[in-house]
Design a protein around this motif. Sequence first.
Motif, PDB file in Angstrom:
ATOM      1  N   PHE A   1       9.227  33.139  44.624  1.00 43.43           N
ATOM      2  CA  PHE A   1       7.980  32.754  43.948  1.00 43.43           C
ATOM      3  C   PHE A   1       7.490  31.427  44.490  1.00 43.43           C
ATOM      4  N   SER A   2       6.173  31.214  44.343  1.00 42.66           N
ATOM      5  CA  SER A   2       5.653  29.860  44.485  1.00 42.66           C
ATOM      6  C   SER A   2       4.612  29.619  43.401  1.00 42.66           C
ATOM      7  N   TYR A   3       4.552  28.375  42.983  1.00 42.24           N
ATOM      8  CA  TYR A   3       3.611  27.934  41.956  1.00 42.24           C
ATOM      9  C   TYR A   3       2.856  26.729  42.476  1.00 42.24           C
ATOM     10  N   ASN A   4       1.588  26.692  42.152  1.00 37.11           N
ATOM     11  CA  ASN A   4       0.785  25.518  42.439  1.00 37.11           C
ATOM     12  C   ASN A   4       0.220  25.005  41.130  1.00 37.11           C
ATOM     13  N   ASN A   5       0.659  23.828  40.763  1.00 32.79           N
ATOM     14  CA  ASN A   5       0.126  23.181  39.558  1.00 32.79           C
ATOM     15  C   ASN A   5       0.142  24.132  38.361  1.00 32.79           C
ATOM     16  N   LYS A   6       1.280  24.728  38.133  1.00 34.56           N
ATOM     17  CA  LYS A   6       1.555  25.617  37.000  1.00 34.56           C
ATOM     18  C   LYS A   6       1.033  27.033  37.178  1.00 34.56           C
ATOM     19  N   GLU A   7       0.387  27.349  38.276  1.00 37.86           N
ATOM     20  CA  GLU A   7      -0.131  28.701  38.451  1.00 37.86           C
ATOM     21  C   GLU A   7       0.630  29.445  39.533  1.00 37.86           C
ATOM     22  N   LEU A   8       0.971  30.697  39.266  1.00 41.35           N
ATOM     23  CA  LEU A   8       1.689  31.527  40.216  1.00 41.35           C
ATOM     24  C   LEU A   8       0.784  31.858  41.398  1.00 41.35           C
ATOM     25  N   ILE A   9       1.289  31.604  42.634  1.00 37.44           N
ATOM     26  CA  ILE A   9       0.495  31.959  43.805  1.00 37.44           C
ATOM     27  C   ILE A   9       1.196  32.955  44.729  1.00 37.44           C
ATOM     28  N   ILE A  10       2.492  33.021  44.694  1.00 35.03           N
ATOM     29  CA  ILE A  10       3.223  34.010  45.490  1.00 35.03           C
ATOM     30  C   ILE A  10       4.283  34.650  44.600  1.00 35.03           C
ATOM     31  N   ASN A  11       4.323  35.966  44.640  1.00 40.42           N
ATOM     32  CA  ASN A  11       5.392  36.713  43.982  1.00 40.42           C
ATOM     33  C   ASN A  11       5.825  37.776  44.977  1.00 40.42           C
ATOM     34  N   GLU A  12       7.018  37.594  45.533  1.00 38.68           N
ATOM     35  CA  GLU A  12       7.455  38.472  46.614  1.00 38.68           C
ATOM     36  C   GLU A  12       8.180  39.700  46.083  1.00 38.68           C
ATOM     37  N   THR A  13       7.522  40.499  45.337  1.00 40.61           N
ATOM     38  CA  THR A  13       8.071  41.768  44.810  1.00 40.61           C
ATOM     39  C   THR A  13       9.475  41.584  44.266  1.00 40.61           C
ATOM     40  N   VAL A  14       9.643  40.569  43.498  1.00 43.79           N
ATOM     41  CA  VAL A  14      10.913  40.314  42.839  1.00 43.79           C
ATOM     42  C   VAL A  14      10.956  41.154  41.558  1.00 43.79           C
ATOM     43  N   PRO A  15      12.111  41.734  41.208  1.00 42.79           N
ATOM     44  CA  PRO A  15      12.189  42.509  39.959  1.00 42.79           C
ATOM     45  C   PRO A  15      11.671  41.716  38.768  1.00 42.79           C
ATOM     46  N   ASN A  16      11.047  42.407  37.833  1.00 43.71           N
ATOM     47  CA  ASN A  16      10.456  41.673  36.722  1.00 43.71           C
ATOM     48  C   ASN A  16      11.490  41.149  35.744  1.00 43.71           C
ATOM     49  N   ARG A  17      12.778  41.349  36.035  1.00 40.24           N
ATOM     50  CA  ARG A  17      13.826  40.662  35.265  1.00 40.24           C
ATOM     51  C   ARG A  17      13.800  39.152  35.547  1.00 40.24           C
ATOM     52  N   PHE A  18      13.189  38.790  36.677  1.00 39.58           N
ATOM     53  CA  PHE A  18      13.073  37.382  37.042  1.00 39.58           C
ATOM     54  C   PHE A  18      11.705  36.875  36.581  1.00 39.58           C
ATOM     55  N   SER A  19      11.707  35.842  35.784  1.00 41.18           N
ATOM     56  CA  SER A  19      10.430  35.307  35.307  1.00 41.18           C
ATOM     57  C   SER A  19      10.414  33.795  35.494  1.00 41.18           C
ATOM     58  N   PRO A  20       9.576  33.333  36.416  1.00 42.08           N
ATOM     59  CA  PRO A  20       9.431  31.895  36.591  1.00 42.08           C
ATOM     60  C   PRO A  20       8.523  31.329  35.503  1.00 42.08           C
ATOM     61  N   LYS A  21       8.785  30.076  35.163  1.00 39.11           N
ATOM     62  CA  LYS A  21       7.947  29.405  34.182  1.00 39.11           C
ATOM     63  C   LYS A  21       7.731  27.962  34.612  1.00 39.11           C
ATOM     64  N   SER A  22       6.474  27.551  34.608  1.00 41.43           N
ATOM     65  CA  SER A  22       6.141  26.202  35.037  1.00 41.43           C
ATOM     66  C   SER A  22       5.413  25.482  33.907  1.00 41.43           C
ATOM     67  N   PRO A  23       6.133  24.720  33.098  1.00 34.18           N
ATOM     68  CA  PRO A  23       5.489  24.029  31.973  1.00 34.18           C
ATOM     69  C   PRO A  23       4.548  22.913  32.423  1.00 34.18           C
ATOM     70  N   ASP A  24       4.825  22.351  33.586  1.00 31.23           N
ATOM     71  CA  ASP A  24       3.945  21.335  34.161  1.00 31.23           C
ATOM     72  C   ASP A  24       4.185  21.288  35.661  1.00 31.23           C
ATOM     73  N   LYS A  25       3.426  20.474  36.345  1.00 32.31           N
ATOM     74  CA  LYS A  25       3.450  20.457  37.804  1.00 32.31           C
ATOM     75  C   LYS A  25       4.812  20.064  38.363  1.00 32.31           C
ATOM     76  N   ALA A  26       5.578  19.319  37.596  1.00 32.15           N
ATOM     77  CA  ALA A  26       6.854  18.805  38.099  1.00 32.15           C
ATOM     78  C   ALA A  26       8.031  19.718  37.827  1.00 32.15           C
ATOM     79  N   HIS A  27       7.829  20.790  37.099  1.00 32.04           N
ATOM     80  CA  HIS A  27       8.935  21.661  36.702  1.00 32.04           C
ATOM     81  C   HIS A  27       8.640  23.119  37.032  1.00 32.04           C
ATOM     82  N   LEU A  28       9.667  23.788  37.544  1.00 29.15           N
ATOM     83  CA  LEU A  28       9.582  25.228  37.740  1.00 29.15           C
ATOM     84  C   LEU A  28      10.948  25.810  37.407  1.00 29.15           C
ATOM     85  N   ASN A  29      10.997  26.522  36.286  1.00 29.11           N
ATOM     86  CA  ASN A  29      12.260  27.099  35.840  1.00 29.11           C
ATOM     87  C   ASN A  29      12.283  28.580  36.171  1.00 29.11           C
ATOM     88  N   LEU A  30      13.503  29.099  36.291  1.00 27.52           N
ATOM     89  CA  LEU A  30      13.683  30.522  36.616  1.00 27.52           C
ATOM     90  C   LEU A  30      14.551  31.156  35.543  1.00 27.52           C
TER      91      LEU A  30
END
Lengths: 116, 111
Positions: free
Chosen positions: A47-76
Amino acid sequence: DTAVSQTPKYLVTQMGNDKSIKCEQNLGHDTMYWYKQDSKKFLKIMFSYNNKELIINETVPNRFSPKSPDKAHLNLHINSLELGDSAVYFCASSPHPVGNPNYGYTFGSGTRLTVV
Amino acid sequence: GDSVTQMEGPVTLSEEAFLTINCTYTATGYPSLFWYVQYPGEGLQLLLKATKADDKGSNKGFEATYRKETTSFHLEKGSVQVSDSAVYFCARSINTDKLIFGTGTRLQVFP
């Protein structure tokens, strides 16, 4: 100060469990990533996120969910863990708004996930 | 699809030996090319890059030249040290927003 920090460093869990990996960057970068490195060292973008918005999702199973509460954090968050999810997961960040690789990526030191 | 292919490791050398790690890439578009290094227990670090054909990237004694005619970006160092022991990843950009990596080559340097 660590530029890109991930927690935990090691995670051992049973099949079927749900777990989260956290990532924080203090570089002020706009774009963040998750990469998966398998046992053969093959490194693949998830995955990639820009400023909390998802921009790339490489066909990863939907069991994986990224979450970006703010620009400095990206949790998986990973649901219903499977044996094949065992790998090292790397968080990375880029100063570029859309993650232009020419500006270089900064990686965290990785989270080794072992599913038993 | 787009890909990067590296020589399989491990590459085992004595200190002060000459290093070459081969890397080739698929020639779609106009990619930038990179070498990243991963020391034990750490994340990947950018070692060097080249953004167009015939460019030479260099850092810490390592060099790589962007060869469009052979679609290659081989990493070289004239005299390796024990501290160079690490996994080296070749990578190329995809469009302007993504990086894909080769499978990595482990280098082991012995005194």
